[in-house]
Design a protein around this motif. Structure first.
Motif, mmCIF file in Angstrom:
data_model
loop_
_atom_site.group_PDB
_atom_site.id
_atom_site.type_symbol
_atom_site.label_atom_id
_atom_site.label_comp_id
_atom_site.label_asym_id
_atom_site.label_seq_id
_atom_site.Cartn_x
_atom_site.Cartn_y
_atom_site.Cartn_z
ATOM 1 N N GLU A 18 0.860 -1.177 0.000
ATOM 2 C CA GLU A 18 0.000 0.000 0.000
ATOM 3 C C GLU A 18 0.900 1.231 0.000
ATOM 4 N N SER A 19 0.745 2.045 -1.048
ATOM 5 C CA SER A 19 1.710 3.127 -1.252
ATOM 6 C C SER A 19 1.030 4.427 -1.647
ATOM 7 N N PRO A 20 0.266 5.037 -0.750
ATOM 8 C CA PRO A 20 -0.434 6.273 -1.098
ATOM 9 C C PRO A 20 0.480 7.480 -1.288
ATOM 10 N N ARG A 21 1.750 7.361 -0.935
ATOM 11 C CA ARG A 21 2.676 8.493 -1.089
ATOM 12 C C ARG A 21 3.829 8.174 -2.031
ATOM 13 N N THR A 22 3.894 6.927 -2.514
ATOM 14 C CA THR A 22 5.109 6.458 -3.166
ATOM 15 C C THR A 22 4.793 5.698 -4.444
ATOM 16 N N TYR A 23 5.663 5.859 -5.440
ATOM 17 C CA TYR A 23 5.546 5.156 -6.712
ATOM 18 C C TYR A 23 6.813 4.344 -6.930
ATOM 19 N N LEU A 24 6.668 3.125 -7.447
ATOM 20 C CA LEU A 24 7.791 2.218 -7.669
ATOM 21 C C LEU A 24 7.891 1.886 -9.152
ATOM 22 N N SER A 25 9.081 2.012 -9.731
ATOM 23 C CA SER A 25 9.233 1.656 -11.145
ATOM 24 C C SER A 25 10.696 1.386 -11.473
ATOM 25 N N TYR A 26 10.944 1.089 -12.760
ATOM 26 C CA TYR A 26 12.296 0.754 -13.234
ATOM 27 C C TYR A 26 12.707 1.662 -14.394
ATOM 28 N N ILE A 27 14.008 1.867 -14.533
ATOM 29 C CA ILE A 27 14.486 2.563 -15.726
ATOM 30 C C ILE A 27 14.368 1.662 -16.955
ATOM 31 N N HIS A 28 14.326 0.333 -16.746
ATOM 32 C CA HIS A 28 14.182 -0.647 -17.826
ATOM 33 C C HIS A 28 13.099 -1.622 -17.386
ATOM 34 N N MET A 29 11.848 -1.371 -17.791
ATOM 35 C CA MET A 29 10.732 -2.152 -17.249
ATOM 36 C C MET A 29 10.591 -3.535 -17.874
ATOM 37 N N CYS A 30 11.252 -3.797 -19.001
ATOM 38 C CA CYS A 30 11.170 -5.121 -19.610
ATOM 39 C C CYS A 30 12.043 -6.112 -18.847
ATOM 40 N N ALA A 31 11.557 -7.340 -18.724
ATOM 41 C CA ALA A 31 12.321 -8.388 -18.051
ATOM 42 C C ALA A 31 13.245 -9.062 -19.061
ATOM 43 N N PRO A 32 14.557 -9.028 -18.846
ATOM 44 C CA PRO A 32 15.476 -9.659 -19.797
ATOM 45 C C PRO A 32 15.317 -11.168 -19.792
ATOM 46 N N GLU A 33 15.520 -11.776 -20.952
ATOM 47 C CA GLU A 33 15.440 -13.235 -21.038
ATOM 48 C C GLU A 33 16.526 -13.883 -20.190
ATOM 49 N N GLU A 34 17.702 -13.291 -20.207
ATOM 50 C CA GLU A 34 18.802 -13.762 -19.369
ATOM 51 C C GLU A 34 19.848 -12.662 -19.278
ATOM 52 N N GLY A 35 20.577 -12.664 -18.180
ATOM 53 C CA GLY A 35 21.646 -11.682 -18.013
ATOM 54 C C GLY A 35 21.134 -10.258 -17.928
ATOM 55 N N GLU A 36 21.994 -9.336 -18.317
ATOM 56 C CA GLU A 36 21.677 -7.910 -18.259
ATOM 57 C C GLU A 36 21.165 -7.417 -19.606
ATOM 58 N N PRO A 37 20.250 -6.454 -19.622
ATOM 59 C CA PRO A 37 19.849 -5.847 -20.887
ATOM 60 C C PRO A 37 21.039 -5.155 -21.553
ATOM 61 N N SER A 38 20.974 -5.049 -22.862
ATOM 62 C CA SER A 38 22.039 -4.363 -23.603
ATOM 63 C C SER A 38 21.908 -2.857 -23.414
ATOM 64 N N ASP A 39 23.003 -2.155 -23.702
ATOM 65 C CA ASP A 39 22.952 -0.690 -23.642
ATOM 66 C C ASP A 39 21.904 -0.141 -24.604
ATOM 67 N N ALA A 40 21.779 -0.788 -25.774
ATOM 68 C CA ALA A 40 20.790 -0.337 -26.756
ATOM 69 C C ALA A 40 19.378 -0.502 -26.212
ATOM 70 N N SER A 41 19.152 -1.579 -25.452
ATOM 71 C CA SER A 41 17.829 -1.804 -24.867
ATOM 72 C C SER A 41 17.514 -0.764 -23.798
ATOM 73 N N TYR A 42 18.513 -0.431 -22.963
ATOM 74 C CA TYR A 42 18.319 0.643 -21.981
ATOM 75 C C TYR A 42 17.963 1.950 -22.694
ATOM 76 N N ASP A 43 18.688 2.246 -23.766
ATOM 77 C CA ASP A 43 18.433 3.482 -24.508
ATOM 78 C C ASP A 43 17.021 3.496 -25.083
ATOM 79 N N ASP A 44 16.576 2.355 -25.604
ATOM 80 C CA ASP A 44 15.262 2.282 -26.230
ATOM 81 C C ASP A 44 14.142 2.472 -25.212
ATOM 82 N N LEU A 45 14.323 1.924 -24.012
ATOM 83 C CA LEU A 45 13.266 1.988 -22.999
ATOM 84 C C LEU A 45 13.326 3.255 -22.152
ATOM 85 N N GLU A 46 14.363 4.053 -22.309
ATOM 86 C CA GLU A 46 14.491 5.271 -21.509
ATOM 87 C C GLU A 46 13.322 6.214 -21.730
ATOM 88 N N ARG A 47 12.762 6.226 -22.932
ATOM 89 C CA ARG A 47 11.634 7.130 -23.239
ATOM 90 C C ARG A 47 10.404 6.787 -22.397
#
Length: 209
Positions: A77-106
């Protein structure tokens, strides 16, 4: 301020270009915006809610103690707080690529500006680096030292920023420092607002972000 939406999960209907993603969760008019890296490291793939792995629950419990969440769990319950990610997609494995971070930044940037929280709380080195480089007037050219930055105040461009060391790496002191800093912050006038009521008739305030 009136609520822009009654939905607490994905209130702005974000549709990133991936099959599995964990959207933002919480109050669309939140004062505090907790920003993680991606669901693979900060949890949420199974629950659909950010910060619901073991380390995420540790952070949630700390935010409850500090007064930013009312309850912790798979649906906090978070009436004062919001939770999110800079990269909201779940990677299939390992870390997302730099290009993927750039694409999802918008998507992250649109969500951050729609929430317009007063305080940003980036969690971990990658999220902290992005927030400091993008949303503060200071130049961050050196390596991010999360031990030194943890629970310290940095003034941004219209935001206050409180970096948080990844809770998977915490000792008891990191919990205590964060609770102490956020408790002290809430005893101040931390909201980044201007009163435009002085330009209109009457004595009622008109606060804008």
């Amino acid at each position: 301020m009136e609520n822009v939406t009654d939905r607490i999960s994905n209130p702005f209907d974000m549709q990133p270009p991936c099959e599995r993603f964990v959207p933002g969760y919480g109050d669309a008019n939140a004062d505090f915006h907790v920003v993680g890296d991606h669901p693979g490291v900060h949890g949420g793939v199974e629950s659909g809610v950010p910060f619901t792995n073991d380390a995420g629950h540790r952070l949630q419990e700390t935010l409850v103690e500090a007064g930013l969440l009312e309850t912790a769990g798979k649906q906090p319950e978070s009436p004062r707080t919001y939770l999110s990610y800079i990269h909201m997609c779940a990677p299939e494995e390992g870390e997302p690529s730099d290009a993927s971070y750039d694409d999802l930044e918008r998507f992250f940037d649109a969500e951050l500006r729609a929430i317009a929280a007063h305080v940003l709380l980036p969690v971990g080195a990658r999220a902290t680096a992005h927030v400091l480089e993008t949303y503060t007037a200071q130049a961050w050219k050196t390596e991010i030292d999360m031990e030194a930055l943890h629970a310290t105040e940095i003034r941004g461009s219209g935001f206050l920023v409180y970096p948080i060391k990844d809770p998977a790496e915490w000792s008891d002191t990191h919990h205590d420092r964060l609770v102490e800093s956020l408790t002290a912050l809430q005893e101040t006038d931390f909201r980044r607002e201007a009163d435009l009521g002085r330009f209109s008739a009457g004595n009622d305030p008109y606060l804008v972000r």
